[in-house]
Design a protein around this motif. Structure first.
Motif, PDB file in Angstrom:
ATOM      1  N   GLN A  73      -0.226  18.400   1.530  1.00  0.00           N
ATOM      2  CA  GLN A  73       0.209  17.870   0.148  1.00  0.00           C
ATOM      3  C   GLN A  73       0.849  16.440   0.194  1.00  0.00           C
ATOM      4  O   GLN A  73       0.240  15.591  -0.833  1.00  0.00           O
ATOM      5  N   HIS A  74       1.471  15.853   1.170  1.00  0.00           N
ATOM      6  CA  HIS A  74       1.626  14.617   1.177  1.00  0.00           C
ATOM      7  C   HIS A  74       0.673  13.541   1.395  1.00  0.00           C
ATOM      8  O   HIS A  74       0.529  12.568   0.729  1.00  0.00           O
ATOM      9  N   ALA A  75      -0.345  13.905   2.074  1.00  0.00           N
ATOM     10  CA  ALA A  75      -1.676  13.201   2.375  1.00  0.00           C
ATOM     11  C   ALA A  75      -2.372  13.182   1.132  1.00  0.00           C
ATOM     12  O   ALA A  75      -3.067  12.237   0.526  1.00  0.00           O
ATOM     13  N   ASP A  76      -2.583  14.510   0.499  1.00  0.00           N
ATOM     14  CA  ASP A  76      -3.345  14.284  -0.964  1.00  0.00           C
ATOM     15  C   ASP A  76      -2.466  13.332  -1.995  1.00  0.00           C
ATOM     16  O   ASP A  76      -3.282  12.801  -2.759  1.00  0.00           O
ATOM     17  N   LEU A  77      -1.185  13.520  -2.229  1.00  0.00           N
ATOM     18  CA  LEU A  77      -0.620  12.860  -3.142  1.00  0.00           C
ATOM     19  C   LEU A  77      -0.711  11.415  -2.917  1.00  0.00           C
ATOM     20  O   LEU A  77      -0.739  10.549  -3.607  1.00  0.00           O
ATOM     21  N   SER A  78      -0.470  11.013  -1.337  1.00  0.00           N
ATOM     22  CA  SER A  78      -0.704   9.567  -1.130  1.00  0.00           C
ATOM     23  C   SER A  78      -2.097   9.077  -1.524  1.00  0.00           C
ATOM     24  O   SER A  78      -2.252   7.860  -1.896  1.00  0.00           O
ATOM     25  N   LYS A  79      -3.060   9.794  -1.210  1.00  0.00           N
ATOM     26  CA  LYS A  79      -4.539   9.331  -1.363  1.00  0.00           C
ATOM     27  C   LYS A  79      -4.704   8.991  -3.224  1.00  0.00           C
ATOM     28  O   LYS A  79      -5.127   8.200  -3.366  1.00  0.00           O
ATOM     29  N   GLN A  83      -5.158   5.506  -5.151  1.00  0.00           N
ATOM     30  CA  GLN A  83      -6.485   5.418  -5.951  1.00  0.00           C
ATOM     31  C   GLN A  83      -5.838   5.141  -7.478  1.00  0.00           C
ATOM     32  O   GLN A  83      -6.419   4.228  -8.060  1.00  0.00           O
ATOM     33  N   GLN A  84      -4.790   5.630  -7.928  1.00  0.00           N
ATOM     34  CA  GLN A  84      -4.085   5.398  -9.402  1.00  0.00           C
ATOM     35  C   GLN A  84      -3.857   3.816  -9.356  1.00  0.00           C
ATOM     36  O   GLN A  84      -4.069   3.350 -10.425  1.00  0.00           O
ATOM     37  N   LEU A  85      -3.222   3.463  -8.250  1.00  0.00           N
ATOM     38  CA  LEU A  85      -2.624   2.022  -8.267  1.00  0.00           C
ATOM     39  C   LEU A  85      -3.786   1.017  -8.406  1.00  0.00           C
ATOM     40  O   LEU A  85      -3.738   0.157  -9.161  1.00  0.00           O
ATOM     41  N   ASP A  86      -4.861   1.572  -7.351  1.00  0.00           N
ATOM     42  CA  ASP A  86      -5.988   0.683  -7.566  1.00  0.00           C
ATOM     43  C   ASP A  86      -6.519   0.587  -8.820  1.00  0.00           C
ATOM     44  O   ASP A  86      -6.907  -0.546  -9.338  1.00  0.00           O
ATOM     45  N   ASP A  87      -6.650   1.711  -9.529  1.00  0.00           N
ATOM     46  CA  ASP A  87      -7.328   1.655 -10.755  1.00  0.00           C
ATOM     47  C   ASP A  87      -6.246   0.776 -11.974  1.00  0.00           C
ATOM     48  O   ASP A  87      -6.843   0.142 -12.688  1.00  0.00           O
ATOM     49  N   ILE A  88      -5.223   1.050 -11.678  1.00  0.00           N
ATOM     50  CA  ILE A  88      -4.116   0.438 -12.639  1.00  0.00           C
ATOM     51  C   ILE A  88      -4.175  -1.250 -12.679  1.00  0.00           C
ATOM     52  O   ILE A  88      -4.185  -1.966 -13.724  1.00  0.00           O
ATOM     53  N   PHE A  89      -4.367  -1.668 -11.260  1.00  0.00           N
ATOM     54  CA  PHE A  89      -4.361  -3.179 -11.064  1.00  0.00           C
ATOM     55  C   PHE A  89      -5.608  -3.757 -11.476  1.00  0.00           C
ATOM     56  O   PHE A  89      -5.938  -4.985 -11.502  1.00  0.00           O
ATOM     57  N   SER A 137       0.955  -1.216  -0.009  1.00  0.00           N
ATOM     58  CA  SER A 137       0.114  -0.019  -0.089  1.00  0.00           C
ATOM     59  C   SER A 137       0.819   0.994  -0.025  1.00  0.00           C
ATOM     60  O   SER A 137       2.201   1.186   0.382  1.00  0.00           O
ATOM     61  N   VAL A 138       0.365   2.349  -0.257  1.00  0.00           N
ATOM     62  CA  VAL A 138       1.071   3.663  -0.337  1.00  0.00           C
ATOM     63  C   VAL A 138       1.408   4.045   1.067  1.00  0.00           C
ATOM     64  O   VAL A 138       2.319   4.600   1.191  1.00  0.00           O
ATOM     65  N   THR A 139       0.378   3.594   2.034  1.00  0.00           N
ATOM     66  CA  THR A 139       0.742   3.937   3.735  1.00  0.00           C
ATOM     67  C   THR A 139       1.965   3.082   3.894  1.00  0.00           C
ATOM     68  O   THR A 139       3.073   3.758   4.506  1.00  0.00           O
ATOM     69  N   GLN A 140       2.424   1.802   3.399  1.00  0.00           N
ATOM     70  CA  GLN A 140       3.639   1.112   3.732  1.00  0.00           C
ATOM     71  C   GLN A 140       4.830   1.752   3.238  1.00  0.00           C
ATOM     72  O   GLN A 140       5.674   1.923   3.636  1.00  0.00           O
ATOM     73  N   GLU A 199      16.679  -7.426  -4.231  1.00  0.00           N
ATOM     74  CA  GLU A 199      16.713  -6.037  -4.766  1.00  0.00           C
ATOM     75  C   GLU A 199      15.660  -5.814  -6.031  1.00  0.00           C
ATOM     76  O   GLU A 199      15.546  -4.664  -6.212  1.00  0.00           O
ATOM     77  N   THR A 200      14.892  -6.771  -6.217  1.00  0.00           N
ATOM     78  CA  THR A 200      13.685  -6.680  -7.209  1.00  0.00           C
ATOM     79  C   THR A 200      12.647  -6.361  -6.578  1.00  0.00           C
ATOM     80  O   THR A 200      11.397  -5.939  -7.490  1.00  0.00           O
ATOM     81  N   SER A 201      12.432  -6.420  -5.446  1.00  0.00           N
ATOM     82  CA  SER A 201      11.341  -6.122  -4.506  1.00  0.00           C
ATOM     83  C   SER A 201      10.881  -4.577  -4.954  1.00  0.00           C
ATOM     84  O   SER A 201      11.675  -3.879  -4.874  1.00  0.00           O
ATOM     85  N   ILE A 202       9.486  -4.531  -4.810  1.00  0.00           N
ATOM     86  CA  ILE A 202       8.985  -3.037  -4.938  1.00  0.00           C
ATOM     87  C   ILE A 202       9.642  -2.130  -3.760  1.00  0.00           C
ATOM     88  O   ILE A 202      10.357  -1.134  -4.124  1.00  0.00           O
ATOM     89  N   GLU A 203       9.680  -2.844  -2.491  1.00  0.00           N
ATOM     90  CA  GLU A 203      10.206  -2.044  -1.458  1.00  0.00           C
ATOM     91  C   GLU A 203      11.553  -1.840  -1.675  1.00  0.00           C
ATOM     92  O   GLU A 203      11.943  -0.538  -1.308  1.00  0.00           O
ATOM     93  N   ALA A 204      12.260  -2.694  -2.121  1.00  0.00           N
ATOM     94  CA  ALA A 204      13.846  -2.392  -2.081  1.00  0.00           C
ATOM     95  C   ALA A 204      14.101  -1.272  -3.192  1.00  0.00           C
ATOM     96  O   ALA A 204      14.888  -0.585  -3.224  1.00  0.00           O
ATOM     97  N   LEU A 205      13.202  -1.401  -4.387  1.00  0.00           N
ATOM     98  CA  LEU A 205      13.442  -0.242  -5.542  1.00  0.00           C
ATOM     99  C   LEU A 205      13.204   1.017  -4.947  1.00  0.00           C
ATOM    100  O   LEU A 205      13.779   1.986  -5.331  1.00  0.00           O
TER     101      LEU A 205
END
Length: 205
Positions: free
Chosen positions: A161-167, A171-177, A9-12, A37-43
């Motif tokens: 701004q951080h909260a707005d961008l995170s939200k 939403q963008q990632l949810d829509d993408i997947f 999640s974006v929160t993570q 090294e290839t995990s999203i968290e690592a990148l």
């Protein structure tokens, strides 16, 4: 587990960035995901590290006591770090593309965002750094009440701004997947670091 469930999640991700900034100011930089090294968290962590290094090089470049030689050295370091930062944005986006493909998500007719998810993660990285350093200034000894209030006002704005961008990113990632929005990697294709494309480099030979 679906691709959307496997993606953090974006929160993570923002917690990872915020925790890393605080840790790196206390102790030497380390990458807690060196074994994956290839995990999203690592990148995301690696991309964040380049922004961390860039931030402090930019501070050094603006020191009134810096010599011309020191500024030249810092400028070269900034160029390399900025290139690495942009390369990592593309790697994050490529990793998202791979997860979408492996999940068989079809979004060829869906709308496309002007900003990639990797670019938004980069902006959140910079915001984590900005918040840390503004809070550092708010706690600095010798700061007067007017300047402290100015800093506190900016912290409140950065947090919003951080909260707005995170939200928005979530939403963008949810829509993408879910296939409601397309995801693409937009190549930076920087020319200034390419000896064959920068006239100031190839013209000097």
């Amino acid at each position: 587990m679906s691709a959307s469930q496997a993606f953090p999640s974006v929160t993570q991700l923002t917690k990872l960035q915020i925790d890393a900034v605080e840790r790196w100011h206390r102790e030497p930089i380390d990458n807690p995901f060196s074994g994956s090294e290839t995990s999203i968290e690592a990148l995301v962590c690696q991309q964040h590290e380049f922004n961390y290094r860039l931030w402090h090089e930019e501070d050094t470049a603006r020191s009134p006591s810096a010599t011309d030689q020191e500024i030249a050295q810092v400028k070269r370091a900034i160029d390399k770090l900025n290139q690495a930062r942009n390369d990592m944005i593309e790697k994050v986006d490529d990793a998202i593309t791979a997860m979408i493909a492996s999940a068989g998500v079809d979004a060829k007719d869906a709308p496309i965002n002007t900003e990639t998810s990797g670019s938004a993660i980069d902006r959140l990285s910079i915001m984590a750094l900005r918040l840390y350093h503004y809070r550092e200034q708010a706690d600095r000894e010798g700061i007067d009440a007017e300047q402290r209030q100015k800093v506190l006002d900016r912290i409140a704005l950065c947090e919003q701004q951080h909260a707005d961008l995170s939200k928005s990113l979530q939403q963008q990632l949810d829509d993408i997947f879910a296939g409601r929005r397309q995801h693409r990697t937009y190549r930076q294709m920087k020319m200034y670091n390419d000896p064959s494309l920068n006239p100031a480099i190839y013209g000097s030979k």
